[in-house]
Design a protein around this motif. Structure first.
Motif, PDB file in Angstrom:
ATOM      1  N   GLN A 173     -34.970  51.866  54.385  1.00  0.00           N
ATOM      2  CA  GLN A 173     -34.124  51.975  55.580  1.00  0.00           C
ATOM      3  C   GLN A 173     -34.799  51.370  56.803  1.00  0.00           C
ATOM      4  OE1 GLN A 173     -33.273  56.248  55.590  1.00  0.00           O
ATOM      5  NE2 GLN A 173     -31.143  55.756  55.127  1.00  0.00           N
ATOM      6  N   GLU A 174     -36.090  51.632  56.952  1.00  0.00           N
ATOM      7  CA  GLU A 174     -36.833  51.129  58.109  1.00  0.00           C
ATOM      8  C   GLU A 174     -36.824  49.602  58.158  1.00  0.00           C
ATOM      9  OE1 GLU A 174     -40.910  52.449  60.236  1.00  0.00           O
ATOM     10  OE2 GLU A 174     -41.145  51.722  58.182  1.00  0.00           O
ATOM     11  N   ARG A 175     -36.748  48.960  57.001  1.00  0.00           N
ATOM     12  CA  ARG A 175     -36.731  47.496  56.927  1.00  0.00           C
ATOM     13  C   ARG A 175     -35.312  46.932  57.025  1.00  0.00           C
ATOM     14  NH1 ARG A 175     -41.208  49.187  56.869  1.00  0.00           N
ATOM     15  NH2 ARG A 175     -43.085  48.390  55.909  1.00  0.00           N
ATOM     16  N   GLY A 176     -34.327  47.800  57.280  1.00  0.00           N
ATOM     17  CA  GLY A 176     -32.949  47.347  57.403  1.00  0.00           C
ATOM     18  C   GLY A 176     -32.262  47.132  56.076  1.00  0.00           C
ATOM     19  N   LEU A 177     -32.852  47.655  54.994  1.00  0.00           N
ATOM     20  CA  LEU A 177     -32.275  47.537  53.668  1.00  0.00           C
ATOM     21  C   LEU A 177     -31.513  48.807  53.312  1.00  0.00           C
ATOM     22  CD1 LEU A 177     -35.401  45.897  52.007  1.00  0.00           C
ATOM     23  CD2 LEU A 177     -33.294  44.741  52.722  1.00  0.00           C
ATOM     24  N   THR A 178     -30.737  48.741  52.228  1.00  0.00           N
ATOM     25  CA  THR A 178     -29.880  49.857  51.859  1.00  0.00           C
ATOM     26  C   THR A 178     -30.318  50.496  50.543  1.00  0.00           C
ATOM     27  OG1 THR A 178     -28.039  48.734  52.931  1.00  0.00           O
ATOM     28  CG2 THR A 178     -27.484  50.576  51.492  1.00  0.00           C
ATOM     29  N   PRO A 179     -30.964  51.676  50.628  1.00  0.00           N
ATOM     30  CA  PRO A 179     -31.279  52.417  49.408  1.00  0.00           C
ATOM     31  C   PRO A 179     -30.151  53.385  49.078  1.00  0.00           C
ATOM     32  CG  PRO A 179     -32.349  53.467  51.263  1.00  0.00           C
ATOM     33  CD  PRO A 179     -31.577  52.281  51.804  1.00  0.00           C
ATOM     34  N   TYR A 180     -30.033  53.725  47.813  1.00  0.00           N
ATOM     35  CA  TYR A 180     -29.085  54.751  47.393  1.00  0.00           C
ATOM     36  C   TYR A 180     -29.828  55.677  46.442  1.00  0.00           C
ATOM     37  CZ  TYR A 180     -25.057  57.087  45.343  1.00  0.00           C
ATOM     38  OH  TYR A 180     -24.171  58.034  44.907  1.00  0.00           O
ATOM     39  N   ALA A 181     -29.857  56.967  46.767  1.00  0.00           N
ATOM     40  CA  ALA A 181     -30.617  57.929  45.969  1.00  0.00           C
ATOM     41  C   ALA A 181     -29.705  59.004  45.400  1.00  0.00           C
ATOM     42  CB  ALA A 181     -31.714  58.572  46.817  1.00  0.00           C
ATOM     43  N   MET A 182     -30.101  59.504  44.223  1.00  0.00           N
ATOM     44  CA  MET A 182     -29.364  60.577  43.555  1.00  0.00           C
ATOM     45  C   MET A 182     -30.346  61.544  42.897  1.00  0.00           C
ATOM     46  SD  MET A 182     -26.179  58.675  41.667  1.00  0.00           S
ATOM     47  CE  MET A 182     -25.106  60.122  41.680  1.00  0.00           C
ATOM     48  N   THR A 183     -29.854  62.741  42.641  1.00  0.00           N
ATOM     49  CA  THR A 183     -30.611  63.751  41.913  1.00  0.00           C
ATOM     50  C   THR A 183     -29.660  64.451  40.953  1.00  0.00           C
ATOM     51  OG1 THR A 183     -32.245  65.535  42.202  1.00  0.00           O
ATOM     52  CG2 THR A 183     -30.254  65.671  43.548  1.00  0.00           C
ATOM     53  N   PRO A 184     -30.158  65.019  39.864  1.00  0.00           N
ATOM     54  CA  PRO A 184     -29.269  65.708  38.927  1.00  0.00           C
ATOM     55  C   PRO A 184     -28.589  66.916  39.571  1.00  0.00           C
ATOM     56  CG  PRO A 184     -31.409  65.326  37.927  1.00  0.00           C
ATOM     57  CD  PRO A 184     -31.538  64.984  39.366  1.00  0.00           C
ATOM     58  N   ARG A 185     -27.340  67.091  39.246  1.00  0.00           N
ATOM     59  CA  ARG A 185     -26.541  68.200  39.769  1.00  0.00           C
ATOM     60  C   ARG A 185     -27.154  69.554  39.409  1.00  0.00           C
ATOM     61  NH1 ARG A 185     -21.726  66.424  37.936  1.00  0.00           N
ATOM     62  NH2 ARG A 185     -21.700  65.038  39.713  1.00  0.00           N
ATOM     63  N   MET A 186     -27.842  69.621  38.263  1.00  0.00           N
ATOM     64  CA  MET A 186     -28.382  70.904  37.800  1.00  0.00           C
ATOM     65  C   MET A 186     -29.540  71.411  38.645  1.00  0.00           C
ATOM     66  SD  MET A 186     -30.765  70.015  34.501  1.00  0.00           S
ATOM     67  CE  MET A 186     -29.633  68.997  33.611  1.00  0.00           C
ATOM     68  N   ASP A 187     -30.202  70.538  39.399  1.00  0.00           N
ATOM     69  CA  ASP A 187     -31.364  70.950  40.186  1.00  0.00           C
ATOM     70  C   ASP A 187     -30.915  71.371  41.578  1.00  0.00           C
ATOM     71  OD1 ASP A 187     -33.778  71.440  41.345  1.00  0.00           O
ATOM     72  OD2 ASP A 187     -34.563  69.416  41.115  1.00  0.00           O
TER      73      ASP A 187
END
Length: 193
Positions: free
Chosen positions: A27-41
């Motif tokens: 994000q700091e570099r102006g790029l687009t990350p997309y993160a996910m985590t398992p629903r069970m946690d």
């Protein structure tokens, strides 16, 4: 060229801290990350990745039936996507790990997966097994046992603090249920000095 990265370790090695830092760096570099985590946690709440050092990140969640390739393909078609980051990758299914490889190979989107390698019985998780087979880059993050040696085993504890050797593979928990140990103390069943 995009790559599939698997960063694995025992509990308390800083996986979530590194994941949150990687997300921030993009994000700091102006790029687009997309993160996910398992629903069970849901230890920190639904869709929250929380590091033990106090950092946290709100993300989307996925279940075992989610087709990650299709999801990321749609996201990449709608907007720029520079990296896909996954927490608790040990909980991925075989099919989902192959979908991660497909994201890298067909969509040219880098994937960074963070997770455990083995469970409290010393056996590989399904997601970890296939990530170890398919990842382009593997990185073991380090943590230490109570004795100061490298810890790479995850021990499950009962209410009295004794090691548990049998039970369901998946039982969500933190420091109250798990401790990272060196192989010697894991085999001896010594959770503390």
């Amino acid at each position: 060229m995009a790559s599939l990265h698997y960063k694995y370790a025992a509990m308390n090695s800083g996986k979530s801290t590194q994941l949150i830092q990687a997300h921030f760096n993009y994000q700091e570099r102006g790029l687009t990350p997309y993160a996910m985590t398992p629903r069970m946690d849901t230890r920190a709440g639904m869709g929250i990745i929380r590091a033990r050092v106090g950092l946290q990140l709100e993300v989307d969640t996925f279940g075992t039936g989610c087709n990650l390739f299709r999801l990321i393909k749609v996201k990449a078609e709608l907007a720029s996507l520079d990296v896909f980051i996954l927490d608790e990758a040990q909980f991925l299914t075989r099919a989902q790990v192959y979908q991660l490889a497909q994201i890298v190979d067909e969509l040219n989107v880098p994937v960074m997966a963070y997770g455990l390698k083995s469970d409290f019985r010393g056996e590989l998780f399904e997601g970890a097994y296939y990530l170890l087979c398919l990842a382009d880059k593997l990185e073991e993050l380090k943590t230490i046992c109570w004795c100061g040696n490298k810890a790479h085993m995850n021990a499950r504890l009962d209410a009295e603090g004794s090691l548990v050797r049998e039970g369901e593979q998946v039982e969500i928990g933190g420091n109250e249920r798990y401790v990272a140990l060196c192989r010697r103390h894991y085999i001896q069943g010594k959770a503390r000095a």
